[in-house]
Scaffold this motif. Structure first.
Motif, mmCIF file in Angstrom:
data_model
loop_
_atom_site.group_PDB
_atom_site.id
_atom_site.type_symbol
_atom_site.label_atom_id
_atom_site.label_comp_id
_atom_site.label_asym_id
_atom_site.label_seq_id
_atom_site.Cartn_x
_atom_site.Cartn_y
_atom_site.Cartn_z
ATOM 1 N N PRO A 188 77.649 6.622 5.851
ATOM 2 C CA PRO A 188 77.953 5.690 6.962
ATOM 3 C C PRO A 188 78.951 4.609 6.577
ATOM 4 O O PRO A 188 79.715 4.142 7.426
ATOM 5 C CB PRO A 188 76.580 5.096 7.305
ATOM 6 C CG PRO A 188 75.715 5.352 6.113
ATOM 7 C CD PRO A 188 76.225 6.616 5.498
ATOM 8 N N SER A 189 78.985 4.206 5.302
ATOM 9 C CA SER A 189 79.900 3.124 4.910
ATOM 10 C C SER A 189 81.364 3.527 5.092
ATOM 11 O O SER A 189 82.193 2.699 5.470
ATOM 12 C CB SER A 189 79.647 2.702 3.459
ATOM 13 O OG SER A 189 79.858 3.792 2.583
ATOM 14 N N SER A 190 81.688 4.806 4.843
ATOM 15 C CA SER A 190 83.083 5.232 5.013
ATOM 16 C C SER A 190 83.463 5.240 6.488
ATOM 17 O O SER A 190 84.615 4.969 6.845
ATOM 18 C CB SER A 190 83.306 6.615 4.391
ATOM 19 O OG SER A 190 82.583 7.611 5.093
ATOM 20 N N VAL A 203 79.658 13.793 13.111
ATOM 21 C CA VAL A 203 78.355 13.127 13.223
ATOM 22 C C VAL A 203 77.505 13.352 11.972
ATOM 23 O O VAL A 203 76.924 12.407 11.419
ATOM 24 C CB VAL A 203 77.608 13.609 14.487
ATOM 25 C CG1 VAL A 203 76.177 13.077 14.490
ATOM 26 C CG2 VAL A 203 78.349 13.154 15.737
ATOM 27 N N GLU A 204 77.417 14.592 11.505
ATOM 28 C CA GLU A 204 76.590 14.863 10.329
ATOM 29 C C GLU A 204 77.078 14.081 9.112
ATOM 30 O O GLU A 204 76.280 13.512 8.362
ATOM 31 C CB GLU A 204 76.594 16.363 10.021
ATOM 32 C CG GLU A 204 75.693 17.171 10.934
ATOM 33 C CD GLU A 204 75.743 18.648 10.625
ATOM 34 O OE1 GLU A 204 74.984 19.093 9.748
ATOM 35 O OE2 GLU A 204 76.541 19.354 11.270
ATOM 36 N N ARG A 205 78.381 14.038 8.914
ATOM 37 C CA ARG A 205 78.926 13.287 7.772
ATOM 38 C C ARG A 205 78.629 11.794 7.910
ATOM 39 O O ARG A 205 78.507 11.083 6.915
ATOM 40 C CB ARG A 205 80.440 13.512 7.661
ATOM 41 C CG ARG A 205 80.833 14.883 7.151
ATOM 42 C CD ARG A 205 82.356 15.012 7.121
ATOM 43 N NE ARG A 205 82.797 16.364 6.820
ATOM 44 C CZ ARG A 205 83.076 16.803 5.600
ATOM 45 N NH1 ARG A 205 82.963 15.988 4.572
ATOM 46 N NH2 ARG A 205 83.489 18.042 5.411
ATOM 47 N N SER A 206 78.539 11.307 9.150
ATOM 48 C CA SER A 206 78.304 9.872 9.344
ATOM 49 C C SER A 206 76.912 9.459 8.876
ATOM 50 O O SER A 206 76.707 8.310 8.487
ATOM 51 C CB SER A 206 78.525 9.477 10.805
ATOM 52 O OG SER A 206 77.447 9.868 11.637
ATOM 53 N N SER A 257 73.842 6.629 19.270
ATOM 54 C CA SER A 257 72.629 7.147 18.638
ATOM 55 C C SER A 257 72.867 7.721 17.241
ATOM 56 O O SER A 257 71.986 8.385 16.701
ATOM 57 C CB SER A 257 72.006 8.229 19.530
ATOM 58 O OG SER A 257 72.932 9.278 19.739
ATOM 59 N N ASN A 258 74.044 7.489 16.677
ATOM 60 C CA ASN A 258 74.308 7.934 15.306
ATOM 61 C C ASN A 258 75.354 7.002 14.687
ATOM 62 O O ASN A 258 76.011 6.238 15.404
ATOM 63 C CB ASN A 258 74.765 9.402 15.281
ATOM 64 C CG ASN A 258 76.013 9.639 16.124
ATOM 65 O OD1 ASN A 258 77.077 9.120 15.829
ATOM 66 N ND2 ASN A 258 75.879 10.418 17.195
ATOM 67 N N PRO A 259 75.504 7.018 13.358
ATOM 68 C CA PRO A 259 76.455 6.081 12.729
ATOM 69 C C PRO A 259 77.889 6.240 13.222
ATOM 70 O O PRO A 259 78.619 5.250 13.331
ATOM 71 C CB PRO A 259 76.336 6.416 11.235
ATOM 72 C CG PRO A 259 74.953 6.963 11.086
ATOM 73 C CD PRO A 259 74.703 7.736 12.355
ATOM 74 N N TYR A 260 78.309 7.477 13.523
ATOM 75 C CA TYR A 260 79.663 7.682 14.044
ATOM 76 C C TYR A 260 79.860 6.939 15.362
ATOM 77 O O TYR A 260 80.761 6.104 15.509
ATOM 78 C CB TYR A 260 79.961 9.173 14.224
ATOM 79 C CG TYR A 260 81.066 9.442 15.214
ATOM 80 C CD1 TYR A 260 82.351 8.935 15.002
ATOM 81 C CD2 TYR A 260 80.837 10.180 16.375
ATOM 82 C CE1 TYR A 260 83.375 9.158 15.920
ATOM 83 C CE2 TYR A 260 81.849 10.409 17.299
ATOM 84 C CZ TYR A 260 83.113 9.895 17.059
ATOM 85 O OH TYR A 260 84.114 10.111 17.977
#
Length: 344
Positions: A98-100, A91-94, A152-155
């Motif tokens: 976010p593009s990856s 989640v944090e990396r997302s 609720s997050n990019p992931y």
């Protein structure tokens, strides 16, 4: 369905990817298991050492977003079943890249679906492995498969988007998809960015468990063996076009988790447990809990059988026996990455 050839796209940081591959190879010598994996930073080839020489196992190093490679696999193999576990999951990396996450989680799913649907040998099942995080957080509502999707997050947003892609192939073509949404899967060989191996790795290095924020976060933890049994039951008895929650009643507050692991690893009295905990600033937009019900899966005959006490005992023991498993892998990956950068 009568199955012979499997294509499994794995995401070994979940640990369930490599466990599913090994389980299928061991249990079904008459099935051919093809494992497509990009060997990202969160992966160790050592996770699959036990099966790498088996006659019914083939490993292909490649990117699920590479349409030429994926189409080639489906044009040259008779794939009956696809288990699609490949994903970026942290989640944090997302939030940082976010593009990856969009590329791997959405585009990779699109490429795989397109190739599978157009294959000359029509697959009998396409099982997409999703997450309870697509529902978003809840303090009191328990989510079932018909609950609204509110990531609720990019992931989790990319996982929800991929689900819609998968569902569209059922709606338009009646392509035989099944979607699973699981709680946090834990167990041996899980990459150290996930909470249980992260705490264990910190303690093994004589560092404190870092607790993020002060709000009482908790997670439902499903042992990897129970998850694998759920995947295999969904393959055998799951209804195409349906979604199945894979859940557990085992909800553990993160603070309790840290205290249990300190006690197990450091063997200190209760009065000293707090000395091994450190509170750090919370990460952005963290969800407090993801409660789901899995009655639909239980109606097929599934139950989570490994207790929390037994599952965490097995997990801790594995990390104690293999303290350098992931540090070695990280060094290998850094070397590989630097070589790739130089090559470019």
């Amino acid at each position: 369905p009568k199955c012979e050839d499997f294509l499994i796209t794995t995401s070994p940081s979940l640990s369930s990817g490599s466990h599913l591959v090994c389980s299928l190879v061991d249990r079904h010598p008459d099935w051919r298991i093809i494992n497509l994996d990009n060997l990202d930073y969160c992966c160790s080839p050592r996770s699959l050492e036990s099966v790498e020489d088996r006659a019914n196992y083939t490993f292909i190093r490649g990117d699920v977003c590479n349409s030429r490679l994926v189409n080639h696999i489906f044009n040259t193999e008779n794939i009956d079943v696809i288990f699609h576990l490949a994903a970026k999951t942290h989640v944090e990396r997302s939030f940082e890249t976010p593009s990856s996450f969009q590329r791997v989680n959405i585009d990779g799913t699109r490429v795989l679906l397109g190739a599978a649907h157009q294959a000359r040998h029509q697959p009998q099942r396409f099982i997409y492995v999703s997450t309870d995080e697509v529902y978003g957080a809840s303090l009191d509502q328990v989510f079932d498969e018909s609950s609204p999707v509110r990531p609720s997050n990019p992931y989790s947003a990319t996982k929800a988007a991929a689900e819609y892609l998968v569902q569209s192939y059922w709606d338009k073509y009646k392509f035989p998809i099944i979607i699973t949404r699981s709680n946090n899967i834990y167990g041996p060989r899980q990459y150290t960015e996930k909470v249980i191996p992260r705490f264990l790795t910190l303690l093994q290095r004589n560092k404190k468990c870092t607790i993020q924020g002060t709000l009482p976060k908790s997670r439902h933890f499903l042992f990897v063996d129970d998850a694998i049994n759920a995947f295999l039951l969904v393959l055998e008895k799951g209804i195409v076009g349906e979604i199945y929650n894979m859940g557990t009643s085992c909800e553990i507050p993160i603070m309790q988790l840290a205290r249990e692991l300190v006690t197990m690893v450091k063997k200190v009295p209760d009065s000293e447990v707090q000395d091994w905990l450190e509170f750090v600033p919370d990460r952005p937009h963290v969800d407090l809990r993801y409660p789901i019900t899995c009655e639909k899966l239980q109606q097929l005959g599934w139950r989570a059988e490994v207790s929390w006490a037994e599952g965490i005992r097995q997990t801790v023991k594995w990390y104690q026996v293999h303290p350098d498993f992931w540090s070695d892998a990280s060094e290998d990956q850094e070397q590989i990455q630097s070589q790739l950068e130089k090559a470019e």
